[in-house]
Write a protein that holds these residues in place. Structure first.
Motif, PDB file in Angstrom:
ATOM      1  N   LEU A 176       0.810  -1.341  -0.305  1.00  0.00           N
ATOM      2  CA  LEU A 176      -0.336   0.482   0.261  1.00  0.00           C
ATOM      3  C   LEU A 176       0.895   1.519  -0.189  1.00  0.00           C
ATOM      4  O   LEU A 176       1.574   1.587   1.155  1.00  0.00           O
ATOM      5  CB  LEU A 176      -0.872   0.525   0.723  1.00  0.00           C
ATOM      6  N   PHE A 177       0.746   2.106  -0.801  1.00  0.00           N
ATOM      7  CA  PHE A 177       1.519   3.508  -0.970  1.00  0.00           C
ATOM      8  C   PHE A 177       0.977   4.366  -0.265  1.00  0.00           C
ATOM      9  O   PHE A 177      -0.924   4.575  -0.803  1.00  0.00           O
ATOM     10  CB  PHE A 177       2.392   3.493  -2.412  1.00  0.00           C
ATOM     11  N   VAL A 178       1.275   5.174   0.471  1.00  0.00           N
ATOM     12  CA  VAL A 178       0.378   6.089   1.353  1.00  0.00           C
ATOM     13  C   VAL A 178       1.778   7.176   0.564  1.00  0.00           C
ATOM     14  O   VAL A 178       2.358   7.281   0.487  1.00  0.00           O
ATOM     15  CB  VAL A 178      -0.040   6.175   2.809  1.00  0.00           C
ATOM     16  N   GLU A 179       0.131   8.426   1.152  1.00  0.00           N
ATOM     17  CA  GLU A 179       0.731   9.414   0.463  1.00  0.00           C
ATOM     18  C   GLU A 179       2.487  10.408   1.697  1.00  0.00           C
ATOM     19  O   GLU A 179       3.073  10.852   1.794  1.00  0.00           O
ATOM     20  CB  GLU A 179      -0.190  11.170   1.588  1.00  0.00           C
ATOM     21  N   GLY A 180       2.396   9.891   3.154  1.00  0.00           N
ATOM     22  CA  GLY A 180       3.181  10.273   3.893  1.00  0.00           C
ATOM     23  C   GLY A 180       3.180   9.529   5.311  1.00  0.00           C
ATOM     24  O   GLY A 180       2.337   8.895   5.749  1.00  0.00           O
ATOM     25  N   LYS A 181       3.968   9.573   6.196  1.00  0.00           N
ATOM     26  CA  LYS A 181       4.033   9.451   7.945  1.00  0.00           C
ATOM     27  C   LYS A 181       3.167   9.428   7.803  1.00  0.00           C
ATOM     28  O   LYS A 181       3.131   8.000   9.151  1.00  0.00           O
ATOM     29  CB  LYS A 181       5.606   9.128   8.363  1.00  0.00           C
ATOM     30  N   THR A 182       2.186  10.567   8.406  1.00  0.00           N
ATOM     31  CA  THR A 182       1.504  10.044   9.708  1.00  0.00           C
ATOM     32  C   THR A 182       0.292   8.891   8.864  1.00  0.00           C
ATOM     33  O   THR A 182      -0.792   8.318   9.437  1.00  0.00           O
ATOM     34  CB  THR A 182       0.636  11.122   9.682  1.00  0.00           C
ATOM     35  N   ASP A 183       0.102   9.380   7.659  1.00  0.00           N
ATOM     36  CA  ASP A 183      -1.436   8.177   6.565  1.00  0.00           C
ATOM     37  C   ASP A 183      -0.948   6.452   6.939  1.00  0.00           C
ATOM     38  O   ASP A 183      -1.520   5.605   7.043  1.00  0.00           O
ATOM     39  CB  ASP A 183      -1.413   8.493   5.219  1.00  0.00           C
ATOM     40  N   ALA A 184       0.985   6.977   7.104  1.00  0.00           N
ATOM     41  CA  ALA A 184       1.072   5.093   6.884  1.00  0.00           C
ATOM     42  C   ALA A 184       1.076   4.839   8.398  1.00  0.00           C
ATOM     43  O   ALA A 184       0.812   3.682   8.285  1.00  0.00           O
ATOM     44  CB  ALA A 184       3.082   5.374   6.989  1.00  0.00           C
ATOM     45  N   LYS A 185       1.589   5.639   9.008  1.00  0.00           N
ATOM     46  CA  LYS A 185       0.332   4.967  10.394  1.00  0.00           C
ATOM     47  C   LYS A 185      -0.899   4.508  10.632  1.00  0.00           C
ATOM     48  O   LYS A 185      -0.658   3.916  11.725  1.00  0.00           O
ATOM     49  CB  LYS A 185       1.367   6.030  11.883  1.00  0.00           C
TER      50      LYS A 185
ATOM     51  N   SER B 253       6.722 -10.577  -8.105  1.00  0.00           N
ATOM     52  CA  SER B 253       5.392  -9.849  -8.381  1.00  0.00           C
ATOM     53  C   SER B 253       5.023  -9.821  -6.830  1.00  0.00           C
ATOM     54  O   SER B 253       5.092 -10.471  -5.900  1.00  0.00           O
ATOM     55  CB  SER B 253       4.099 -10.829  -9.380  1.00  0.00           C
ATOM     56  N   VAL B 254       3.673  -8.858  -6.786  1.00  0.00           N
ATOM     57  CA  VAL B 254       2.778  -9.121  -5.378  1.00  0.00           C
ATOM     58  C   VAL B 254       1.687  -9.101  -6.029  1.00  0.00           C
ATOM     59  O   VAL B 254       1.164  -9.255  -7.184  1.00  0.00           O
ATOM     60  CB  VAL B 254       2.754  -7.563  -4.507  1.00  0.00           C
ATOM     61  N   ASN B 255       0.551  -9.647  -4.739  1.00  0.00           N
ATOM     62  CA  ASN B 255      -0.957 -10.212  -5.376  1.00  0.00           C
ATOM     63  C   ASN B 255      -1.139  -9.130  -5.523  1.00  0.00           C
ATOM     64  O   ASN B 255      -2.556  -8.557  -6.661  1.00  0.00           O
ATOM     65  CB  ASN B 255      -0.681 -10.864  -4.222  1.00  0.00           C
ATOM     66  N   ARG B 256      -1.252  -7.268  -4.759  1.00  0.00           N
ATOM     67  CA  ARG B 256      -2.491  -6.985  -4.849  1.00  0.00           C
ATOM     68  C   ARG B 256      -1.080  -5.463  -4.098  1.00  0.00           C
ATOM     69  O   ARG B 256      -0.181  -5.758  -3.741  1.00  0.00           O
ATOM     70  CB  ARG B 256      -3.295  -6.357  -3.998  1.00  0.00           C
ATOM     71  N   ILE B 257      -1.158  -4.740  -5.084  1.00  0.00           N
ATOM     72  CA  ILE B 257      -0.862  -2.717  -4.839  1.00  0.00           C
ATOM     73  C   ILE B 257      -2.234  -2.075  -4.736  1.00  0.00           C
ATOM     74  O   ILE B 257      -2.621  -1.584  -5.471  1.00  0.00           O
ATOM     75  CB  ILE B 257      -0.261  -2.308  -6.202  1.00  0.00           C
ATOM     76  N   GLY B 258      -2.111  -1.607  -3.708  1.00  0.00           N
ATOM     77  CA  GLY B 258      -3.277  -0.257  -3.210  1.00  0.00           C
ATOM     78  C   GLY B 258      -2.318   1.147  -3.261  1.00  0.00           C
ATOM     79  O   GLY B 258      -1.330   1.188  -3.131  1.00  0.00           O
ATOM     80  N   ALA B 259      -3.444   2.397  -3.704  1.00  0.00           N
ATOM     81  CA  ALA B 259      -2.398   3.257  -3.852  1.00  0.00           C
ATOM     82  C   ALA B 259      -3.797   3.947  -3.382  1.00  0.00           C
ATOM     83  O   ALA B 259      -4.872   4.578  -3.668  1.00  0.00           O
ATOM     84  CB  ALA B 259      -2.762   3.927  -5.833  1.00  0.00           C
ATOM     85  N   ALA B 260      -3.406   4.739  -1.797  1.00  0.00           N
ATOM     86  CA  ALA B 260      -3.939   5.427  -1.407  1.00  0.00           C
ATOM     87  C   ALA B 260      -3.809   7.244  -1.744  1.00  0.00           C
ATOM     88  O   ALA B 260      -2.807   7.874  -0.991  1.00  0.00           O
ATOM     89  CB  ALA B 260      -3.947   5.726   0.410  1.00  0.00           C
TER      90      ALA B 260
END
Length: 352
Positions: free
Chosen positions: A106-115, A189-196
């Protein structure tokens, strides 16, 4: 400029006239001197990440400047290499092999989003932090001191989820495209990729930004979502407006989800008197992030904002967190990333 790496470079035609760089024993100044002398029409075979970084930094402009991974014979532009190294600590020398695990990224915008999302996965989906790295994530270096990404694992079905901070919406889109390209070139490969991403102007524009990048890498859109090869791509669009006479809400961010959560958990009501005093003193409404810092202090957490997000989500009521994620339209996508398979009509997050 052509940079050749990997374990099978002798089989490539490019390598026959290449400069085999003796990187061992060279200090940084010697590497810089070597790179400064290059014209840009050379072919260099190397296994030095430091040299590759310098070459990518100097020659990242131009589609003709590429890194060729000899194990597959496929290439990345040096611009893609530069971004993979800078933003994902991606080991572009390759060489990782073995049995792949069930992995979502899962790719997220920044560290607060990541936590925030890390805590959601732990709270709702029985995932726990893992220092054991699956083969299909070995390409991304784990630098624990820098906390460059969070890796979670559910022991019951050997599923991994990696939550990776980026730099804003554009960073999420960039990392999404580069990671998909890297999977093709380095044969993993990975099974799923998320883009938040945040909604920003509107939901449709946010989705179009993701779709545009997916179109560039040859993704296919079906009834169930997007696919690149066997990898499913799950867009997550963040936005849940928050109305309050003391808080100035402008555009959707992960702070919205936290505002809703601290309200449902009763913390917002406890700090309302302080908000009123500050509102009157400043002569303006408070921003969501300012409210978060007040909530952090009232909660008695003396760490940073990222730590507060993770702690508060983990200590929140299960039903409150699920309700907010459902209202925001995120629950289905998060379940998709968290679970290897789902039975139709059931929620794997449970009914607590």
């Amino acid at each position: 400029m052509k940079v050749v790496t990997g374990g099978k470079y002798e089989n490539l035609d490019e390598a026959h006239s290449a400069f085999l760089f003796p990187e061992y024993g060279k200090n940084r100044e010697e590497l810089l001197e070597f790179v400064r002398a290059l014209k840009g029409d050379e072919t260099i075979v190397t296994a030095s990440l430091e040299l590759i970084d310098l070459l990518a930094g100097k020659f990242r402009k131009g589609e003709e400047n590429v890194l060729i991974y000899s194990d597959t014979g496929k290439a990345l532009t040096l611009k893609e290499v530069y971004e993979l190294r800078k933003y994902l600590d991606f080991d572009v020398r390759g060489g990782f092999s073995g049995e792949e695990s069930r992995v979502s990224v899962l790719f997220v915008e920044g560290k607060t989003d990541a936590k925030f999302f890390k805590a959601v996965f732990k709270k709702l989906f029985e995932l726990k932090e893992s220092r054991e790295v699956p083969q299909n994530l070995m390409f991304i270096e784990r630098v624990f001191e820098r906390d460059n990404f969070d890796l979670l694992k559910r022991a019951s079905d050997e599923t991994y989820v990696a939550v990776i901070p980026s730099e804003g919406n554009s960073g999420v889109i960039r990392n999404l495209g580069n990671f998909i390209r890297a999977m093709e070139v380095f044969n993993f490969s990975v099974n799923r990729i998320g883009a938040a991403v945040d909604i920003d102007e509107d939901r449709e524009s946010a989705l179009q930004a993701i779709e545009g990048k997916l179109a560039q890498v040859g993704a296919e859109k079906g009834r169930a979502g997007y696919k690149v090869g066997m990898t499913e791509v799950v867009p997550l669009v963040i936005g849940l407006p928050f109305e309050d006479e003391l808080i100035e809400w402008k555009k959707p961010t992960v702070e919205d989800l936290m505002l809703h959560l601290i309200e449902r958990e009763g913390l917002l009501g406890r700090i309302k008197p302080a908000l009123s005093v500050l509102n009157e003193s400043l002569g303006r409404k408070l921003t969501p992030k300012e409210v978060m810092y007040l909530a952090l202090s009232a909660y008695g957490h003396w760490g940073n904002l990222e730590g507060f997000y993770e702690l508060f989500v983990m200590r929140s009521r299960f039903r409150n967190l699920k309700a907010i994620l459902r209202e925001a339209g995120l629950m289905d996508g998060l379940e998709r990333l968290a679970f290897w398979e789902r039975k139709a009509g059931t929620s794997r997050a449970g009914r607590r």
